[in-house]
Design a protein around this motif. Structure first.
Motif, short mmCIF file in Angstrom:
data_model
loop_
_atom_site.label_atom_id
_atom_site.label_comp_id
_atom_site.label_asym_id
_atom_site.label_seq_id
_atom_site.Cartn_x
_atom_site.Cartn_y
_atom_site.Cartn_z
N LYS A 130 0.75 -1.19 0.24
CA LYS A 130 -0.09 0.08 0.08
C LYS A 130 0.83 1.33 -0.03
O LYS A 130 0.54 2.24 -0.33
CB LYS A 130 -0.79 0.00 1.16
CG LYS A 130 -2.01 -1.11 1.19
CD LYS A 130 -2.71 -1.07 2.38
CE LYS A 130 -4.17 -2.13 2.22
NZ LYS A 130 -4.87 -2.09 3.57
N ILE A 131 2.13 1.18 0.58
CA ILE A 131 2.98 2.28 0.66
C ILE A 131 4.32 1.91 0.18
O ILE A 131 4.62 0.51 -0.17
CB ILE A 131 3.25 2.89 1.98
CG1 ILE A 131 3.73 1.93 2.95
CG2 ILE A 131 1.76 3.47 2.36
CD1 ILE A 131 3.85 2.11 4.21
N ILE A 132 5.26 2.50 0.05
CA ILE A 132 6.84 2.11 -0.55
C ILE A 132 7.41 1.60 0.58
O ILE A 132 8.20 2.26 1.31
CB ILE A 132 7.36 3.22 -1.13
CG1 ILE A 132 6.45 4.05 -2.33
CG2 ILE A 132 8.86 2.71 -1.78
CD1 ILE A 132 7.06 5.48 -2.83
N ASP A 133 6.96 0.14 0.80
CA ASP A 133 7.66 -0.41 2.11
C ASP A 133 8.51 -1.50 1.81
O ASP A 133 8.83 -2.34 2.71
CB ASP A 133 6.44 -0.96 3.13
CG ASP A 133 5.69 -1.96 2.16
OD1 ASP A 133 5.94 -2.23 1.05
OD2 ASP A 133 4.63 -2.59 2.93
N TYR A 134 8.89 -1.60 0.47
CA TYR A 134 9.81 -3.02 0.00
C TYR A 134 10.58 -2.44 -1.23
O TYR A 134 9.72 -1.93 -2.20
CB TYR A 134 8.94 -4.17 0.07
CG TYR A 134 9.78 -5.45 -0.14
CD1 TYR A 134 10.41 -5.65 1.01
CD2 TYR A 134 10.09 -5.98 -1.30
CE1 TYR A 134 11.37 -6.79 1.00
CE2 TYR A 134 10.97 -7.26 -1.17
CZ TYR A 134 11.49 -7.54 -0.25
OH TYR A 134 12.39 -8.80 -0.39
N PRO A 135 11.96 -2.53 -1.25
CA PRO A 135 12.33 -2.16 -2.45
C PRO A 135 12.39 -2.98 -3.56
O PRO A 135 12.23 -4.22 -3.44
CB PRO A 135 13.93 -2.13 -1.95
CG PRO A 135 14.12 -3.14 -1.08
CD PRO A 135 12.63 -3.08 -0.15
N GLY A 136 12.29 -2.22 -4.82
CA GLY A 136 12.32 -3.12 -6.03
C GLY A 136 10.97 -3.65 -6.50
O GLY A 136 10.88 -4.34 -7.44
N VAL A 137 9.72 -3.28 -5.86
CA VAL A 137 8.65 -3.69 -6.37
C VAL A 137 8.27 -3.12 -7.71
O VAL A 137 8.47 -1.98 -7.74
CB VAL A 137 7.44 -3.12 -5.28
CG1 VAL A 137 6.15 -3.41 -5.89
CG2 VAL A 137 7.68 -3.83 -3.75
#
Length: 484
Positions: A259-266
């Motif tokens: 839902k937010i930018i919480d994991y890199p490289g998505v």
């Protein structure tokens, strides 16, 4: 002419290797001449002043083989570690003191616009490949591999930067100082033929930004990504915004919703976003390339989140760490184990919204080793923080907690995000500059305090990396009347 940015060129692979490795005759000649005259000394700059004395330079020169080598370390799924530092990582290349290494560094934000920053680039495609069946670089962060904390993915995104390395330096031992010279930086051109001659970067105004809880307009607590364009051929020294979009919930290839930018490289599905091309019209952003992350391995823990900086360097996010700069690091583990990541095209002091223009670059570095026995009575004796030297300045880096891994105990890697403040970082920068002026320049405490108020600029390095930073800058020219 193709510079490794036109896949329709029949010699694309050859041209791209040539561009990225920078091993052509002209560059090798530059590397040979740029430092030979210095005899192993550091950046000379104003009045010939340097932290490296002639005796230190001679001692460092004695550690180097007669002939220096130049290595190339590409960024691939096999050569990067994503979101963490570790003293246990195997070296990707082992070098002798004095050697050069050209290192490719990828931005972890490339999937914000994969068409511009990943497509057609074999190295980037290798690192970012993530399908429902396979994720080439699974661990992204220092968290648990089974994502048992938050369910975000392996490593949990507790650390986000793609780091290339580590580079091991033969003979480096705890107590030594590693001198790292940033000889050159080149943008990584887009490999998509639609964008030949261009490089792109992403700026995410994200939830960890200083601004996030202080927005004026609706919808509040929004995350906005802005894509910027840079001239890959170096003919234009400014960046321009291409478009922006609000982050919408993204489902990764393994089915996890972010839902937010919480994991890199998505990978961002561009069918789910609305692009605004009417953004920052006529605004030219000065390009000042630098590396946000330059680090030696810390000793305190085996897996260390790449976000908070510390005595080992890491994610310092100081825009002055670009071509021509020299960094000095205290060696904490055998081999030093140096890594490079988080390349930026531009950033202001504070990195206020959470990121810079996150943009892939390739850097060329030279590594000089100073043994602890040769540091007695010098400005680098007992160095326990990353120090920057440019042609004109010395820069001390202060942090809220200089060694948070040691100071905050077993929960340091989570506690640091709750305890940082500008006040603590300012006091650390003050203390480091006072120590430098008293020990390295022979001033009394009273003289040092007066000079700091009159001739030292204190700036906010960043307020978004967990361990906040304040830097203190003093001009070398101030001392030109008292040193030959």
């Amino acid at each position: 002419m193709c510079q490794g940015d036109d896949r329709n060129c029949p010699d694309f692979e050859e041209h791209r290797r040539s561009f990225l490795s920078t091993m052509d005759h002209e560059r090798r000649s530059f590397l040979k001449s740029a430092f030979a005259a210095a005899g192993g000394a550091g950046v000379l700059g104003a009045g010939g002043l340097s932290l490296v004395t002639p005796s230190m330079a001679a001692a460092a020169q004695a550690l180097q083989p007669e002939r220096t080598n130049h290595y190339h370390l590409p960024a691939t799924a096999e050569t990067v570690h994503w979101g963490y530092f570790s003293k246990s990582l195997p070296a990707r290349v082992e070098i002798s003191p004095g050697d050069y290494v050209t290192i490719e560094a990828l931005t972890h934000h490339a999937n914000d616009d994969a068409e511009r920053m990943v497509k057609g680039d074999p190295g980037a495609e290798s690192v970012f490949h993530w399908s429902k069946d396979k994720k080439n670089v699974d661990r992204r962060g220092a968290g648990p591999m089974d994502a048992s904390l938050f369910g975000r993915g392996a490593g949990e995104g507790l650390g986000v930067h793609i780091c290339t390395g580590p580079v091991a330096i033969r003979g480096a031992e705890p107590g030594d100082v590693l001198e790292v010279r940033i000889v050159d930086m080149k943008p990584r051109p887009s490999a998509n033929p639609e964008f030949a001659g261009k490089t792109f970067g992403s700026n995410a105004a994200a939830w960890w930004g200083y601004h996030y809880k202080d927005l004026l307009t609706e919808p509040k607590e929004r995350e906005v990504v802005t894509i910027y364009e840079i001239d890959a051929r170096g003919e234009r020294n400014w960046a321009k915004a291409v478009y922006n979009y609000r982050w919408t919930p993204q489902t990764d290839p393994f089915g996890v919703v972010h839902k937010i930018i919480d994991y890199p490289g998505v990978p961002v599905d561009h069918s789910t976003i609305t692009k605004n091309f009417d953004v920052l019209k006529g605004i030219r952003i000065p390009v000042r390339p630098h590396f946000g992350v330059l680090a030696v391995a810390p000793k305190e823990a085996d897996m260390v989140d790449s976000i908070p900086p510390g005595y080992f360097g890491g994610n310092m996010d100081n825009w002055r760490l670009g071509k021509g700069a020299t960094m000095y690091y205290p060696v904490a583990v055998p081999g030093a184990m140096f890594s490079v990541g988080d390349p930026h095209a531009s950033q202001g002091d504070s990195e206020l919204c959470g990121t810079a223009i996150e943009c892939s670059f390739t850097g060329t570095f030279q590594f000089i080793l100073h043994k602890s026995a040769d540091l007695r009575g010098t400005a680098l004796e007992g160095l326990d923080f990353p120090m920057l030297e440019t042609a004109d300045d010395w820069v001390m880096h202060g942090f809220s907690y200089p060694n948070y891994l040691e100071q905050l105990g077993d929960k340091a890697q989570s506690a640091i995000y709750e305890k940082s403040s500008v006040d603590l970082a300012m006091r650390d920068a003050f203390r480091k500059m006072r120590q430098f002026l008293m020990n390295a320049k022979g001033l009394s405490e009273d003289e040092a305090v007066s000079l700091m108020s009159l001739g030292v600029d204190f700036g906010i390095t960043q307020v978004v990396d967990g361990n906040w930073g304040v830097h203190a800058i003093i001009k070398k020219a101030i001392f030109s009347g008292v040193e030959s």
